[in-house]
Design a protein around this motif. Structure first.
Motif, PDB file in Angstrom:
ATOM      1  N   GLY A  13       0.776  -1.239   0.000  1.00 21.40           N
ATOM      2  CA  GLY A  13       0.000   0.000   0.000  1.00 21.40           C
ATOM      3  C   GLY A  13       0.803   1.282   0.000  1.00 21.40           C
ATOM      4  N   LEU A  14       2.136   1.190  -0.094  1.00 18.59           N
ATOM      5  CA  LEU A  14       2.938   2.416  -0.205  1.00 18.59           C
ATOM      6  C   LEU A  14       2.552   3.144  -1.485  1.00 18.59           C
ATOM      7  CD1 LEU A  14       5.504   3.981   0.970  1.00 18.59           C
ATOM      8  CD2 LEU A  14       6.765   2.805  -0.839  1.00 18.59           C
ATOM      9  N   LYS A  15       2.235   4.423  -1.337  1.00 22.20           N
ATOM     10  CA  LYS A  15       1.736   5.175  -2.491  1.00 22.20           C
ATOM     11  C   LYS A  15       2.877   5.952  -3.162  1.00 22.20           C
ATOM     12  CE  LYS A  15      -2.888   5.015  -1.152  1.00 22.20           C
ATOM     13  NZ  LYS A  15      -2.600   4.323   0.122  1.00 22.20           N
ATOM     14  N   PRO A  16       2.728   6.223  -4.470  1.00 20.83           N
ATOM     15  CA  PRO A  16       3.721   7.079  -5.135  1.00 20.83           C
ATOM     16  C   PRO A  16       3.784   8.426  -4.412  1.00 20.83           C
ATOM     17  CG  PRO A  16       2.205   6.114  -6.744  1.00 20.83           C
ATOM     18  CD  PRO A  16       1.662   5.786  -5.383  1.00 20.83           C
ATOM     19  N   GLY A  17       4.996   8.922  -4.168  1.00 20.53           N
ATOM     20  CA  GLY A  17       5.125  10.204  -3.473  1.00 20.53           C
ATOM     21  C   GLY A  17       5.185  10.086  -1.964  1.00 20.53           C
ATOM     22  N   GLU A  18       4.947   8.890  -1.456  1.00 22.53           N
ATOM     23  CA  GLU A  18       5.023   8.661  -0.003  1.00 22.53           C
ATOM     24  C   GLU A  18       6.456   8.271   0.354  1.00 22.53           C
ATOM     25  OE1 GLU A  18       2.630   5.935   3.305  1.00 22.53           O
ATOM     26  OE2 GLU A  18       2.080   5.775   1.198  1.00 22.53           O
ATOM     27  N   CYS A  19       6.911   8.646   1.548  1.00 19.47           N
ATOM     28  CA  CYS A  19       8.278   8.332   1.973  1.00 19.47           C
ATOM     29  C   CYS A  19       8.336   6.894   2.507  1.00 19.47           C
ATOM     30  CB  CYS A  19       8.725   9.294   3.073  1.00 19.47           C
ATOM     31  SG  CYS A  19      10.341   8.883   3.757  1.00 19.47           S
ATOM     32  N   PRO A  20       9.017   5.978   1.779  1.00 23.78           N
ATOM     33  CA  PRO A  20       9.041   4.573   2.227  1.00 23.78           C
ATOM     34  C   PRO A  20       9.660   4.420   3.614  1.00 23.78           C
ATOM     35  CG  PRO A  20       9.956   4.788   0.002  1.00 23.78           C
ATOM     36  CD  PRO A  20       9.795   6.178   0.538  1.00 23.78           C
ATOM     37  N   GLU A  21      10.708   5.204   3.883  1.00 23.46           N
ATOM     38  CA  GLU A  21      11.440   5.034   5.141  1.00 23.46           C
ATOM     39  C   GLU A  21      10.623   5.472   6.352  1.00 23.46           C
ATOM     40  OE1 GLU A  21      12.726   6.510   2.374  1.00 23.46           O
ATOM     41  OE2 GLU A  21      13.894   4.755   1.758  1.00 23.46           O
ATOM     42  N   LEU A  22       9.649   6.370   6.150  1.00 25.12           N
ATOM     43  CA  LEU A  22       8.821   6.799   7.277  1.00 25.12           C
ATOM     44  C   LEU A  22       7.986   5.639   7.819  1.00 25.12           C
ATOM     45  CD1 LEU A  22       8.062   9.213   9.065  1.00 25.12           C
ATOM     46  CD2 LEU A  22       6.233   9.767   7.434  1.00 25.12           C
ATOM     47  N   GLY A  31      14.382  15.445   6.890  1.00 31.09           N
ATOM     48  CA  GLY A  31      15.845  15.377   7.013  1.00 31.09           C
ATOM     49  C   GLY A  31      16.325  15.364   8.453  1.00 31.09           C
ATOM     50  N   ASP A  32      15.672  16.133   9.309  1.00 25.00           N
ATOM     51  CA  ASP A  32      16.102  16.213  10.705  1.00 25.00           C
ATOM     52  C   ASP A  32      15.786  14.945  11.497  1.00 25.00           C
ATOM     53  OD1 ASP A  32      17.172  18.687  10.321  1.00 25.00           O
ATOM     54  OD2 ASP A  32      15.402  19.775  11.042  1.00 25.00           O
ATOM     55  N   ARG A  33      15.006  14.050  10.891  1.00 27.40           N
ATOM     56  CA  ARG A  33      14.674  12.789  11.578  1.00 27.40           C
ATOM     57  C   ARG A  33      15.478  11.615  11.033  1.00 27.40           C
ATOM     58  NH1 ARG A  33       8.254  12.332  12.108  1.00 27.40           N
ATOM     59  NH2 ARG A  33       8.841  10.877  13.782  1.00 27.40           N
ATOM     60  N   ALA A  34      16.552  11.930  10.286  1.00 27.29           N
ATOM     61  CA  ALA A  34      17.334  10.867   9.634  1.00 27.29           C
ATOM     62  C   ALA A  34      17.847   9.844  10.648  1.00 27.29           C
ATOM     63  CB  ALA A  34      18.491  11.474   8.848  1.00 27.29           C
ATOM     64  N   ALA A  35      18.400  10.317  11.750  1.00 29.27           N
ATOM     65  CA  ALA A  35      18.978   9.381  12.732  1.00 29.27           C
ATOM     66  C   ALA A  35      17.891   8.474  13.308  1.00 29.27           C
ATOM     67  CB  ALA A  35      19.680  10.159  13.843  1.00 29.27           C
ATOM     68  N   GLU A  36      16.775   9.077  13.675  1.00 27.86           N
ATOM     69  CA  GLU A  36      15.654   8.322  14.265  1.00 27.86           C
ATOM     70  C   GLU A  36      15.121   7.260  13.289  1.00 27.86           C
ATOM     71  OE1 GLU A  36      12.358  10.962  14.734  1.00 27.86           O
ATOM     72  OE2 GLU A  36      11.099   9.509  15.786  1.00 27.86           O
ATOM     73  N   ILE A  37      14.957   7.654  12.034  1.00 26.25           N
ATOM     74  CA  ILE A  37      14.397   6.742  11.024  1.00 26.25           C
ATOM     75  C   ILE A  37      15.365   5.589  10.736  1.00 26.25           C
ATOM     76  CG2 ILE A  37      13.836   6.585   8.551  1.00 26.25           C
ATOM     77  CD1 ILE A  37      12.500   9.395   8.871  1.00 26.25           C
ATOM     78  N   ASN A  38      16.633   5.887  10.586  1.00 22.11           N
ATOM     79  CA  ASN A  38      17.595   4.828  10.275  1.00 22.11           C
ATOM     80  C   ASN A  38      17.792   3.869  11.442  1.00 22.11           C
ATOM     81  OD1 ASN A  38      18.925   5.170   7.477  1.00 22.11           O
ATOM     82  ND2 ASN A  38      18.749   7.262   8.264  1.00 22.11           N
ATOM     83  N   GLU A  85      26.129  10.180   9.340  1.00 19.57           N
ATOM     84  CA  GLU A  85      24.914  10.225  10.166  1.00 19.57           C
ATOM     85  C   GLU A  85      24.076   8.963   9.971  1.00 19.57           C
ATOM     86  OE1 GLU A  85      21.905  13.050   8.761  1.00 19.57           O
ATOM     87  OE2 GLU A  85      21.454  13.559  10.844  1.00 19.57           O
ATOM     88  N   GLN A  86      23.900   8.564   8.686  1.00 20.37           N
ATOM     89  CA  GLN A  86      23.084   7.383   8.393  1.00 20.37           C
ATOM     90  C   GLN A  86      23.771   6.112   8.894  1.00 20.37           C
ATOM     91  OE1 GLN A  86      22.074   6.858   4.218  1.00 20.37           O
ATOM     92  NE2 GLN A  86      20.433   5.406   4.709  1.00 20.37           N
ATOM     93  N   ALA A  87      25.063   6.003   8.646  1.00 17.34           N
ATOM     94  CA  ALA A  87      25.803   4.802   9.050  1.00 17.34           C
ATOM     95  C   ALA A  87      25.782   4.631  10.567  1.00 17.34           C
ATOM     96  CB  ALA A  87      27.240   4.876   8.547  1.00 17.34           C
ATOM     97  N   LEU A  88      25.998   5.709  11.303  1.00 11.93           N
ATOM     98  CA  LEU A  88      26.006   5.648  12.769  1.00 11.93           C
ATOM     99  C   LEU A  88      24.654   5.183  13.307  1.00 11.93           C
ATOM    100  CD1 LEU A  88      27.975   8.889  13.758  1.00 11.93           C
ATOM    101  CD2 LEU A  88      28.611   6.523  14.331  1.00 11.93           C
ATOM    102  N   ALA A  89      23.581   5.710  12.724  1.00 12.09           N
ATOM    103  CA  ALA A  89      22.241   5.355  13.210  1.00 12.09           C
ATOM    104  C   ALA A  89      21.911   3.901  12.891  1.00 12.09           C
ATOM    105  CB  ALA A  89      21.199   6.285  12.587  1.00 12.09           C
TER     106      ALA A  89
END
Ligand SMILES: [Zn+2]
Length: 296
Positions: A30-39, A81-88, A132-136
């Motif tokens: 159900g992931l829609k086009p334009g939706e952020c998969p990582e969220l 962008g500011d939630r990159a650490a949390e999401i990863n 940042e991504q690797a650390l998270a």
């Protein structure tokens, strides 16, 4: 039993099975086009966990994470962008939960979409985003970092350095090739040999190819990489064949059996880790698992 590192396992002669597609799987959920998969790692956690568990159940020795577009630059498109650490960190935690202690988590790091050659980003900015991504991802429990779908040597090298210099994870780097008049090239013009050499020089421990091609083409790409890269272990994440665009939708034609039939040839070409990319499903990974087991 303590599990070894992926490198140790491959170097001991084991052929390992990786997982299949995440993006096309989430679309089916159900992931829609334009939706952020990582969220979805935060907001649809159970669905993401189900993808990860499906591949473990299919027999994968390692699974990726839902973090392909998890760099700050990619997440900025969604104001995240500011939630990159949390999401990863969440992405790695989910796959760790599915993998348990026995299987490996190879956390996905995709391209940032920013090109150094265009001057739109500096090396320091790219390095910081990958760090940042690797650390998270490491904090969330990743065993390895899978830098993938790369096309530029400079971006790939920065990602590899950021991963090696800031985490204890094993580092994998795979490139995506298309066949043109000059043979296989990345979007930025690298041959498989050039890509392999650049990645090894930057410090990656495992090289390879993902996406863009089915298993048949991957056999040729792996041969070209091997000729240029000594004994560095190689990973292949092949699409389920070359997509056919039908009414604006990419359809991947290869059945699990068709993909599995080419496993022996890709292993003979010296790939030590075999899995899938776009269009592959748990059924494809199950068939690849059987084909690998039949090699022994
Ligand atoms: Zn793909």
């Amino acid at each position: 039993m303590m599990k070894d590192g992926i490198l140790t396992a491959v170097e001991s002669g084991r052929i390992l099975v990786s997982d299949g597609a995440w993006g096309t799987f989430l679309q089916k959920k159900g992931l829609k086009p334009g939706e952020c998969p990582e969220l979805w790692c935060l907001e649809r956690r159970a669905e993401v966990l189900d993808v990860a568990r499906s591949y473990i159940a299919a027999g994968a020795d390692m699974i990726e994470t839902n973090s392909f577009g998890g760099s700050r630059f990619k997440l900025d498109h969604y104001g995240l962008g500011d939630r990159a650490a949390e999401i990863n960190e969440a992405a790695a935690t989910i796959s760790r939960e599915a993998a348990g202690a026995d299987k490996w988590v190879i956390a996905s790091i995709g391209p940032t979409g920013k090109m150094l050659v265009s001057g739109e980003v500096t090396e320091d900015e790219l390095y910081a985003a990958f760090k940042e991504q690797a650390l998270a991802l490491a904090k969330g429990g990743a065993d390895a970092l899978c830098i993938e779908t790369m096309s530029a040597a400079d971006e790939a090298s920065l990602a590899i350095r950021a991963a090696r210099e800031n985490t204890n994870c094993e580092v994998i780097c795979t490139f995506t090739f298309q066949r043109g008049a000059k043979g296989y090239r990345t979007m930025m013009g690298l041959s498989p040999a050039q890509a392999a050499q650049a990645a090894v020089q930057a410090g990656t421990q495992i090289i390879g190819a993902n996406c863009g091609n089915g298993m048949a083409q991957m056999i040729e790409i792996v041969k070209e990489m091997r000729a240029a890269s000594g004994t560095t272990p190689m990973l292949v994440h092949a699409n389920a064949g070359l997509p056919k665009n039908i009414n604006g939708v990419d359809v991947f034609p290869e059945s699990p059996e068709e993909m599995a039939a080419r496993v022996k040839a890709v292993v003979d070409a010296d790939a030590g880790i075999v899995g899938g990319c776009c269009g592959t499903t748990p059924a494809h990974i199950k068939a690849i698992r059987q084909a690998v087991d039949n090699l022994a």
